[in-house]
Design a protein around this motif. Structure first.
Motif, PDB file in Angstrom:
ATOM      1  N   ILE A   1      13.181  47.437   8.329  1.00 24.96           N
ATOM      2  CA  ILE A   1      14.578  47.076   7.408  1.00 24.96           C
ATOM      3  C   ILE A   1      13.711  46.640   6.119  1.00 24.96           C
ATOM      4  N   SER A   2      14.432  46.737   5.080  1.00 20.22           N
ATOM      5  CA  SER A   2      13.909  46.428   3.656  1.00 20.22           C
ATOM      6  C   SER A   2      13.763  45.129   3.343  1.00 20.22           C
ATOM      7  N   ASN A   3      14.968  43.960   3.532  1.00 26.86           N
ATOM      8  CA  ASN A   3      15.017  43.040   3.447  1.00 26.86           C
ATOM      9  C   ASN A   3      14.479  42.096   4.636  1.00 26.86           C
ATOM     10  N   VAL A   4      13.113  42.114   4.698  1.00 32.50           N
ATOM     11  CA  VAL A   4      12.733  41.192   5.824  1.00 32.50           C
ATOM     12  C   VAL A   4      12.932  39.663   6.021  1.00 32.50           C
ATOM     13  N   GLU A   5      12.434  39.321   4.355  1.00 33.33           N
ATOM     14  CA  GLU A   5      12.468  37.556   4.331  1.00 33.33           C
ATOM     15  C   GLU A   5      13.845  37.335   4.729  1.00 33.33           C
ATOM     16  N   LYS A   6      15.015  38.119   4.338  1.00 29.31           N
ATOM     17  CA  LYS A   6      16.274  37.474   4.534  1.00 29.31           C
ATOM     18  C   LYS A   6      16.550  37.491   6.125  1.00 29.31           C
ATOM     19  N   TRP A   7      16.255  38.378   6.875  1.00 31.96           N
ATOM     20  CA  TRP A   7      16.075  38.648   8.630  1.00 31.96           C
ATOM     21  C   TRP A   7      15.512  37.469   9.005  1.00 31.96           C
ATOM     22  N   LEU A   8      14.388  37.119   8.479  1.00 33.27           N
ATOM     23  CA  LEU A   8      13.517  36.037   9.252  1.00 33.27           C
ATOM     24  C   LEU A   8      14.125  34.626   9.014  1.00 33.27           C
ATOM     25  N   ASP A   9      14.836  34.496   7.621  1.00 33.43           N
ATOM     26  CA  ASP A   9      15.582  33.324   7.420  1.00 33.43           C
ATOM     27  C   ASP A   9      16.645  33.107   8.369  1.00 33.43           C
ATOM     28  N   GLU A  10      17.230  34.253   8.588  1.00 34.33           N
ATOM     29  CA  GLU A  10      18.739  34.209   9.362  1.00 34.33           C
ATOM     30  C   GLU A  10      18.294  33.796  10.863  1.00 34.33           C
ATOM     31  N   ASN A  11      16.955  34.092  11.285  1.00 32.00           N
ATOM     32  CA  ASN A  11      16.550  33.936  12.591  1.00 32.00           C
ATOM     33  C   ASN A  11      15.670  32.553  12.864  1.00 32.00           C
ATOM     34  N   ASN A  12      15.656  31.826  11.586  1.00 33.19           N
ATOM     35  CA  ASN A  12      14.794  30.857  11.600  1.00 33.19           C
ATOM     36  C   ASN A  12      13.276  30.914  12.077  1.00 33.19           C
ATOM     37  N   ILE A  13      12.781  32.008  11.310  1.00 34.99           N
ATOM     38  CA  ILE A  13      11.612  32.444  11.687  1.00 34.99           C
ATOM     39  C   ILE A  13      10.750  32.311  10.267  1.00 34.99           C
ATOM     40  N   ASP A  14       9.366  31.840  10.459  1.00 35.61           N
ATOM     41  CA  ASP A  14       8.414  31.693   9.229  1.00 35.61           C
ATOM     42  C   ASP A  14       8.171  32.986   8.654  1.00 35.61           C
ATOM     43  N   ASN A  15       8.273  33.238   7.459  1.00 31.88           N
ATOM     44  CA  ASN A  15       8.262  34.439   7.055  1.00 31.88           C
ATOM     45  C   ASN A  15       6.745  34.854   6.363  1.00 31.88           C
ATOM     46  N   THR A  16       6.040  33.886   7.077  1.00 33.63           N
ATOM     47  CA  THR A  16       4.580  34.256   6.752  1.00 33.63           C
ATOM     48  C   THR A  16       3.820  35.009   7.818  1.00 33.63           C
ATOM     49  N   LEU A  17       4.638  35.203   9.170  1.00 35.23           N
ATOM     50  CA  LEU A  17       4.245  35.815  10.119  1.00 35.23           C
ATOM     51  C   LEU A  17       4.402  37.282  10.109  1.00 35.23           C
ATOM     52  N   SER A  18       3.377  38.035  10.886  1.00 37.88           N
ATOM     53  CA  SER A  18       3.248  39.353  10.940  1.00 37.88           C
ATOM     54  C   SER A  18       4.656  39.803  11.840  1.00 37.88           C
ATOM     55  N   ALA A  19       4.623  41.125  11.893  1.00 37.61           N
ATOM     56  CA  ALA A  19       5.766  41.775  12.680  1.00 37.61           C
ATOM     57  C   ALA A  19       5.319  41.618  14.012  1.00 37.61           C
ATOM     58  N   GLU A  20       3.986  41.572  14.639  1.00 37.63           N
ATOM     59  CA  GLU A  20       3.533  41.568  15.738  1.00 37.63           C
ATOM     60  C   GLU A  20       3.607  40.071  16.170  1.00 37.63           C
ATOM     61  N   GLU A  21       3.543  39.128  15.274  1.00 40.48           N
ATOM     62  CA  GLU A  21       3.693  37.642  15.650  1.00 40.48           C
ATOM     63  C   GLU A  21       5.299  37.417  16.050  1.00 40.48           C
ATOM     64  N   VAL A  22       5.882  37.952  15.075  1.00 43.75           N
ATOM     65  CA  VAL A  22       7.399  37.957  15.350  1.00 43.75           C
ATOM     66  C   VAL A  22       7.998  38.496  16.798  1.00 43.75           C
ATOM     67  N   PHE A  23       7.164  39.459  16.696  1.00 42.81           N
ATOM     68  CA  PHE A  23       7.599  40.477  18.224  1.00 42.81           C
ATOM     69  C   PHE A  23       7.415  39.479  19.283  1.00 42.81           C
ATOM     70  N   ASN A  24       6.279  38.752  19.216  1.00 47.70           N
ATOM     71  CA  ASN A  24       5.867  38.044  20.453  1.00 47.70           C
ATOM     72  C   ASN A  24       6.741  36.673  20.443  1.00 47.70           C
ATOM     73  N   ILE A  25       7.415  36.051  19.553  1.00 47.28           N
ATOM     74  CA  ILE A  25       8.184  35.191  19.707  1.00 47.28           C
ATOM     75  C   ILE A  25       9.495  35.584  20.371  1.00 47.28           C
ATOM     76  N   PHE A  26       9.958  36.538  20.215  1.00 51.15           N
ATOM     77  CA  PHE A  26      11.166  37.150  20.795  1.00 51.15           C
ATOM     78  C   PHE A  26      10.636  37.706  22.404  1.00 51.15           C
ATOM     79  N   ALA A  27       9.690  38.131  22.484  1.00 51.92           N
ATOM     80  CA  ALA A  27       9.063  38.278  23.962  1.00 51.92           C
ATOM     81  C   ALA A  27       9.045  36.898  24.748  1.00 51.92           C
TER      82      ALA A  27
END
Length: 686
Positions: free
Chosen positions: A122-148
């Protein structure tokens, strides 16, 4: 003696009542004590729930009954909430996706992180991370692991975890229950249907259901008119209490505007399930009622020719690399009724791609800056008209008496007033048009002639007649997003708090200054010129027919559409235009296409039907936009045709598209398939 018989009957009644009581007590003992646990276990292992049978959306057909938007029926895979643990849920989801993939079926996947490599899609990554209450400094892999971790998937391989997350994430965002399922996949293959049926006892909560799927038979045809549907979002869901979270709803075009009529009435069915979610039976309790059929004013054949001719011309110009050409539009109107026979915008889009959620790649393609396919340029893009505005100026000059039909004005090349504007022929060759009357001025598109007309009468009459012809205001066609454009003049400047000067009139009279109109406005203006100056109401809706074959009242449709789109009726002064003046102007338009020297003569010189027309070129933002506005047949006009190409350099280029449309409408090169369906324009060329 009588008393004795009475006592006997009484005693018999008591004994009978006693026996019945004993039987009931024994039966209750049997149910509650002897078999109580058995029956309780059976009751607890069964669930009966009522669910929805989705109604088919109403068909959308052209004026001849050709189906453009309809429905196909297919199976979907739905997941109901059931009393199973999280491990069973995850394994069920994974197994379901494996069955789908094995048989080549796709599943709904809106989770915006891919693996191998890990990245956002997606283009607006920061908005999506904010909507999901996730730190926007995390990498895509780190965010994936959060959901896993969130979905208890640490024991799964990343590839399998990613598949499960796609469904769990969708459930989290959309929700589901024992009554309302989450849809995993639509339109699955027969192989998948058979396999799900075979394995239903091991797939807790999974139900395969037969349902209508929106289908657009001719792909992109009339996409900006029809629009598209998609899954209802949270905002739409809150605004539509009669919908459920799995519903589809019109997003754009008539799919949006006529949602009330197209939706239909859902039915209900009862599903019997075991407590672990396995379906054991189902039956219909209320039949669904299909939505109303919408009959358009457009002709699918003419629509297809208009779209293909416009696309072909633009792509030809792109390949020639004479200019950067990305956008265009075409409108065909019935000059007497205002019915839209065709309306197209380039580039266009495939409505079907939006039904189950459009891919990020396709969305990015459709929303490219400067060439968005989702803009209906027929009604949402206003541009300077250039010389096609000169008929308004001519009518205003004739009606006010500052010129007559026979008066000639000498073109000296450079107009000696104001900012000394030049006629185009002087700028290009140093020549002049010499003496011209109003018809000749239109034929030759002489700027000098109209500078003089504007100088004599001022801007007010031009504003007056332009307004009467519908320029600078919405046509109120039944489509969302129509803009009004702008009409240059003192009224506009008063709103802007600016002063109108003499030099502004010299620009406005030839279609420049702040004049910016949509192609549909220009089409209405040309239609009114050719029909004798009669007002028309532009429309794309011919009829709406309910499931019981009754027709919706036209006044009801108008009121509903006006309310839905927030349309306001504009009061216009009724103006009677002298037929002699109209004739002089129209004769000038005929000479554009029929006489040597006419700017579109080479395009129409061998055309079997006389055409009135006008080319136009207007500079705007470093581009030279091209117009052609015409009508036919000349002696008894039926249709007005307008074509616009952004940065098309010269109106001559758009005239070729108009010719192709007229050929199709009047059947001068008509070919018909044996089954009388639309014969594609490309087939005709080969």
């Amino acid at each position: 003696m009588k008393t004795s018989k009475k006592n006997v009957r009484y005693n018999i009644l008591i004994i009978f009542t006693y026996i019945i009581g004993i039987i009931i007590i024994v039966q209750l003992f049997n149910l509650q004590i002897v078999h109580g646990n058995e029956y309780l276990e059976q009751a607890n292992s069964r669930l009966t729930r009522e669910t929805t049978i989705k109604a088919a959306r109403g068909n959308i057909v052209d004026r001849n009954g050709i189906l453009i938007a309809g429905n196909t029926y297919s199976y979907s895979v739905n997941l109901y909430k059931s009393k199973i643990d999280e491990t069973t849920l995850n394994n069920t989801i994974l197994h379901t996706i494996e069955i789908l993939e094995k048989n080549g079926d796709k599943y709904i996947d809106n989770f915006p992180i891919t693996i191998e490599p890990y990245q956002y899609k997606i283009s607006n990554v920061e908005k999506w991370l904010d909507e999901n209450n996730i730190d926007n400094t995390l990498s895509a892999e780190e965010v994936f692991n959060i959901f896993a971790k969130k979905y208890n998937l640490e024991s799964f391989q990343d590839e399998d975890a990613r598949k499960i997350i796609s469904v769990r994430y969708g459930i989290e965002k959309q929700g589901y229950s024992s009554m309302t399922p989450y849809t995993i996949s639509n339109n699955i293959s027969d192989k998948s249907v058979a396999e799900f049926e075979e394995q239903k006892l091991s797939l807790a909560g999974i139900s395969v259901e037969y349902q209508p799927i929106r289908n657009y038979k001719y792909g992109k045809l009339a996409s900006h008119i029809i629009g598209y549907i998609g899954k209802i979002n949270e905002e739409e869901y809150k605004a539509n209490p009669n919908y459920d979270i799995n519903d589809y709803i019109g997003k754009t075009g008539l799919e949006y505007v006529l949602e009330k009529y197209l939706k239909g009435q859902d039915g209900t069915k009862q599903i019997d399930m075991s407590i672990d979610g396995t379906t054991t039976g189902e039956y219909v309790t209320c039949q669904a009622i299909e939505g109303s059929q919408v009959v358009l004013t457009i002709d699918a054949k003419i629509q297809e020719v208009a779209e293909t001719a416009l696309k072909s011309k633009i792509e030809k110009m792109q390949n020639g690399k004479k200019s950067e050409v990305n956008n265009g539009a075409a409108v065909v109107l019935n000059v007497q009724t205002g019915e839209v026979i065709a309306m197209c915008s380039y580039p266009d889009f495939e409505p079907e791609l939006f039904v189950n959620g459009i891919s990020i790649e396709k969305w990015n393609e459709y929303t490219q800056e400067g060439k968005s396919a989702l803009i209906n340029r027929s009604i949402q893009s206003a541009n300077a008209p250039g010389s096609i505005f000169k008929m308004v100026s001519a009518i205003a000059g004739l009606q006010t008496g500052v010129i007559t039909v026979d008066e000639t004005i000498y073109d000296a090349g450079v107009y000696p007033k104001g900012h000394n504007p030049k006629c185009w022929i002087w700028t290009s060759s140093g020549r002049t048009h010499g003496n011209l009357n109003v018809s000749g001025a239109i034929k030759n598109s002489c700027n000098y002639f109209f500078y003089e007309v504007g100088s004599r009468m001022g801007i007010e009459p031009i504003e007056k007649y332009a307004t009467y012809f519908g320029l600078g205001q919405k046509t109120n066609v039944e489509l969302p997003g129509e803009i009004s454009g702008t009409l240059a003049g003192k009224k506009l400047y008063e709103k802007l708090g600016q002063t109108w000067y003499y030099g502004n009139t010299l620009s406005a009279v030839i279609g420049q200054a702040e004049n910016n109109f949509t192609p549909i406005q220009i089409a209405k203006y040309i239609a009114m010129l050719s029909n004798g100056g009669k007002k028309i109401n532009v429309s794309v809706i011919k009829d709406i027919i309910n499931a019981d074959d009754s027709k919706v009242d036209k006044e009801e449709i108008s009121k509903y559409v006006a309310q839905k789109l927030g349309l306001e009726e504009t009061e216009q002064e009724d103006l009677e235009i002298n037929p002699q003046y109209l004739e002089a102007v129209l004769e000038g338009m005929k000479s554009v296409t029929t006489e040597t020297g006419g700017t579109a003569y080479s395009v129409f010189k061998n055309f079997p039907i006389e055409v009135g027309g006008k080319t136009g070129s207007a500079e705007a933002g470093g581009k030279i936009n091209a117009w052609f506005a015409g009508f036919a047949p000349f002696d008894n006009p039926e249709i007005a045709v307008v074509v616009f190409v952004e940065n098309g350099l010269h109106g001559y280029n758009t005239a070729e598209v108009v010719r192709d449309i007229l050929e199709s409408y009047f059947g001068t090169n008509e070919e018909v398939n044996e089954d009388k369906t639309v014969l594609s324009y490309s087939e005709k060329q080969n």
